[in-house]
Design an enzyme around this catalytic site. Structure first.
Site, PDB file in Angstrom:
ATOM      1  N   ASN A 290       0.874  -1.173   0.000  1.00  0.00           N
ATOM      2  CA  ASN A 290       0.000   0.000   0.000  1.00  0.00           C
ATOM      3  C   ASN A 290       0.909   1.219   0.000  1.00  0.00           C
ATOM      4  OD1 ASN A 290      -1.878   2.039   0.586  1.00  0.00           O
ATOM      5  ND2 ASN A 290      -1.841   1.605   2.782  1.00  0.00           N
ATOM      6  N   GLY A 291       0.866   2.010  -1.064  1.00  0.00           N
ATOM      7  CA  GLY A 291       1.723   3.199  -1.109  1.00  0.00           C
ATOM      8  C   GLY A 291       2.251   3.412  -2.520  1.00  0.00           C
TER       9      GLY A 291
ATOM     10  N   GLU B 113     -20.708  21.011   1.948  1.00  0.00           N
ATOM     11  CA  GLU B 113     -20.670  19.614   2.365  1.00  0.00           C
ATOM     12  C   GLU B 113     -21.858  18.843   1.764  1.00  0.00           C
ATOM     13  OE1 GLU B 113     -18.651  17.641   3.549  1.00  0.00           O
ATOM     14  OE2 GLU B 113     -19.807  16.034   4.481  1.00  0.00           O
TER      15      GLU B 113
ATOM     16  N   LYS C 221     -11.380   5.590   1.162  1.00  0.00           N
ATOM     17  CA  LYS C 221     -11.640   6.237   2.447  1.00  0.00           C
ATOM     18  C   LYS C 221     -10.428   6.990   2.960  1.00  0.00           C
ATOM     19  CE  LYS C 221     -14.307   6.971   5.933  1.00  0.00           C
ATOM     20  NZ  LYS C 221     -15.326   7.997   5.629  1.00  0.00           N
TER      21      LYS C 221
HETATM   22  C1  F6R Z   1     -15.864  13.060   1.756  1.00  0.00           C
HETATM   23  C2  F6R Z   1     -14.672  12.444   2.253  1.00  0.00           C
HETATM   24  C3  F6R Z   1     -13.351  13.041   1.908  1.00  0.00           C
HETATM   25  C4  F6R Z   1     -12.494  13.142   3.176  1.00  0.00           C
HETATM   26  C5  F6R Z   1     -11.079  13.628   2.816  1.00  0.00           C
HETATM   27  C6  F6R Z   1     -10.227  13.819   4.051  1.00  0.00           C
HETATM   28  O1  F6R Z   1     -17.014  12.389   2.167  1.00  0.00           O
HETATM   29  O2  F6R Z   1     -14.730  11.454   2.933  1.00  0.00           O
HETATM   30  O3  F6R Z   1     -13.502  14.268   1.305  1.00  0.00           O
HETATM   31  O4  F6R Z   1     -13.117  14.015   4.064  1.00  0.00           O
HETATM   32  O5  F6R Z   1     -10.475  12.699   1.971  1.00  0.00           O
HETATM   33  O6  F6R Z   1     -10.106  12.638   4.765  1.00  0.00           O
HETATM   34  P1  F6R Z   1      -9.619  12.632   6.259  1.00  0.00           P
HETATM   35  O7  F6R Z   1     -10.644  13.326   7.076  1.00  0.00           O
HETATM   36  O8  F6R Z   1      -9.521  11.176   6.618  1.00  0.00           O
HETATM   37  O9  F6R Z   1      -8.312  13.333   6.304  1.00  0.00           O
END
Ligand code: F6R
Length: 615
Positions: free
Chosen positions: A101-102, A488, A610
């Site tokens: 992963n990377g 949002e 995610k």
């Molecule tokens: C939208 C979403 C992305 C994350 C973004 C930041 O629903 O999930 O826009 O908010 O990739 O991710 P984090 O908060 O994990 O740094």
């Protein structure tokens, strides 16, 4: 991006790895693969598609036997998603097999060198280059696998969480980490490897989280030896007891994780402030903050860095901090911040917001801010994540695992933490009256009940979704605290339904977007009771005059907007400062229902992952 799983022990590795990959699909889901050692040889199956596609292929192609194995679910970086580019990857001899992963940034030059030495490549991936580099070093130097991995990693530039094994030494897995997460589950005579703890939580609560630039040799039935990649220094592994449980990572009767997570908001917002907010006593106590209050209070300004939904939470915080605590705030996309030579001094406080705690751009912004001497405070959800460790201090949101790719409960819990910080600072600075302070504390405690009430409109919102599901564009408008909520809302719709949507401050509409409005354009307007109510009503009139369709978020008991709007979604009354915590709920539900009606993959929208661990 990409999820990795490994197992070495006494059980069949296949089901452990497949179930683990399913839990990690939120990290990437364009292809999947597995490699098992069956006692004599490596059984390898991989395919473009999801883990269910891999299961189908594995049933036809491999024995599924073996107590040692590694698996991967991919979000493509180098090479399109296809069967060949899927992981695991063999080395040329077929002895070594790897998952990664990377990104290996200098893979092209390494590949060239290996080709000169006679190596051939089947895939377009950087990972296949790495496994062959390991093989070449192992052969050339006559060293064991662990040493070869270490030497190879010292030659590459980039980010990785890898797991590799050698079919001639099927009693060990070698893993290493730099910039991508890697957890080792420590069971009874068995070990698990994964991008997070969810794949092994039903087997063990004990985990070692490798730090950056660490590698481990995991020996069957024996131990885990951790050492630094840059030198041979041994590190005593710290075994952490996890708080996670299996229910938290299952759907619990909901059709989708996203819906479950939307409905969890009343309880997780409570978890966020539990023990930290004592409204009756007028106390806000955030462990990570207390010691650093002078840094915040004396700061020239607060710079918030984040991406996506977390960036929207940062925008809400800008309004709250400036309004209540009177500290200047700038909110930056982490990806832009780090590349524009920003002016940062020791008098700045940087707040980094991240659900996953692994976002590469946010992490890079943190590193830059630290280099320039700023104090960096993290607001993360995932306990033990890289950002939570890289920041000087911070507060966890305690939202529990967020598995749906579209962020929902992370947003409201981030705002809850930010509101508590702002109130605490306002009190210390004396920029808020005692009455207002006490009022906000009581109102914040009531938010879970208000969110619960907002969720009761679910059926009505589903009906609204039926009317608008075939629209090709949406506008979202809000003012003040609810401008970021409009952004949002638009993001939620785009990412899971693939309908084009834009968020704007309501007053900006007349400076351009109004040209888009005709009878086909649904406009979602956040028109709650606030200082801007009259102005927003005028904006609604302007839209109506151009035949746009109005879907309004209104405060319970509203009359004026209800007369004008085509459809309304009600939320309970709360002070304007706290409204984003409730107005966002109907927008989450609207995008959810539209996506379901359009048969989209709500939890795993196309092209997304995610945890965005690449820049
Ligand atoms: C939208 C979403 C992305 C994350 C973004 C930041 O629903 O999930 O826009 O908010 O990739 O991710 P984090 O908060 O994990 O740094």
């Amino acid at each position: 991006m990409c999820g990795i799983v490994g197992y070495i022990g006494h059980r069949d590795a296949y089901p452990v790895i497949i179930n683990g990959l399913k839990r990690l699909e939120y990290r990437g889901y364009d292809s999947a693969g597995i490699a098992l050692y069956d006692g004599t040889q490596i059984q390898l199956a991989k395919t473009k598609g999801k883990v269910v596609d891999l299961q189908e292929r594995a049933s036809k192609e491999i024995t599924k036997k073996g107590t040692l194995g590694i698996g991967h679910t991919r979000w493509a970086t180098h090479g399109v998603p296809n069967d060949v580019n899927s992981h695991p990857h063999y080395s040329n001899s077929g002895d070594l097999v790897i998952i990664h992963n990377g990104i290996i940034e200098n893979y092209a030059s390494v590949k060239k060198e290996l080709i000169n030495r006679g190596y051939t490549f089947k895939s377009d991936t950087d990972t296949e280059v790495l496994v062959n580099l390991i093989e070449e070093i192992k052969k050339e130097e006559g060293v064991k696998l662990g040493k070869a991995v270490q030497l190879a990693l010292n030659e590459v530039v980039g980010a990785y969480a890898i797991a590799v094994f050698d079919k001639n030494k099927p009693d060990e897995i070698v893993v290493a980490k730099l910039g991508s997460p890697l957890a080792i589950g420590v069971g009874d005579n068995e070990f698990f490897v994964a991008s997070d703890a969810s794949p092994f939580i039903e087997f063990t609560n004990n985990a070692i989280y490798l730090e950056d630039e660490e590698m481990a040799i995991i020996r069957r039935g024996r131990d885990v030896k951790v050492r630094k990649i840059g030198n041979d220094k041994e590190v005593k592994p710290f075994i952490q007891e996890l708080q996670l449980n299996i229910e938290q990572i299952e759907k619990g009767g909901y059709d989708h994780f996203m819906l479950k997570e939307i409905y969890e908001q009343p309880s997780v917002i409570k978890d966020t402030y539990r023990g930290r907010l004592l409204a009756d006593k007028g106390i806000i106590k955030l462990g990570g903050l207390e010691e650093y209050i002078p840094k915040f209070v004396n700061a020239d300004r607060i710079i918030i860095v984040a991406c996506g939904t977390s960036w929207h939470a940062g925008l809400v915080a800008e309004y709250i901090f400036e309004d209540l605590a009177r500290i200047p705030v700038e909110v930056e996309y982490a990806s832009e911040f780090r590349y524009r030579n920003p002016i940062i001094t020791e008098k700045d406080v940087v707040i980094a917001i991240s659900q996953s705690g692994e976002t590469a751009d946010t992490l890079a912004a943190i590193k830059l801010a630290k280099q320039k001497g700023a104090f960096v405070y993290g607001i993360c959800n995932v306990v033990g994540s890289t950002i939570s460790r890289e920041t000087h201090s911070g507060t966890y949101t305690h939202a529990g695992p967020e598995i749906g790719v579209a962020s929902t409960k992370a947003f409201t819990t981030q705002i809850t933490v930010l509101t508590m910080i702002a109130l605490k600072l306002a009190k210390v600075k004396g920029t808020i009256s005692k009455t207002d302070y006490m009022m906000y504390l009581r109102e914040l405690e009531m938010i879970p009940a208000h969110v619960e009430a907002a969720l009761k409109s679910n059926d009505d919102i589903e009906e609204i979704a039926k009317v608008f599901k075939d629209a090709t564009n949406f506008l979202y408008l809000g003012r003040g605290y609810n401008f970021p909520v409009a952004l949002e809302g638009a993001l939620k719709l785009k990412e899971i339904s693939y309908i084009h949507a834009e968020g704007y401050p309501a007053a900006e509409m007349k400076h351009g977007p109004i040209a888009l409005i005709d009878e086909h354009m649904p406009v979602v307007v956040i028109a709650i009771n606030s200082d801007h109510y009259g102005k927003v009503v005028s904006n609604i009139e302007e839209i109506k005059a151009r035949k746009g369709k109005i879907i309004a978020v209104v405060t319970e008991g509203d009359t004026a907007v209800k007369e004008l709007a085509d459809y309304c979604m009600e939320v309970p009354k709360t002070p304007e400062t706290l409204t984003p915590l409730v107005t966002t709920i109907p927008l989450q539900l609207l995008s959810y229902h539209i996506a379901v009606m359009l048969n989209k993959n709500v939890d795993q929208p196309r092209n997304l992952a995610k945890s965005v661990t690449v820049e």
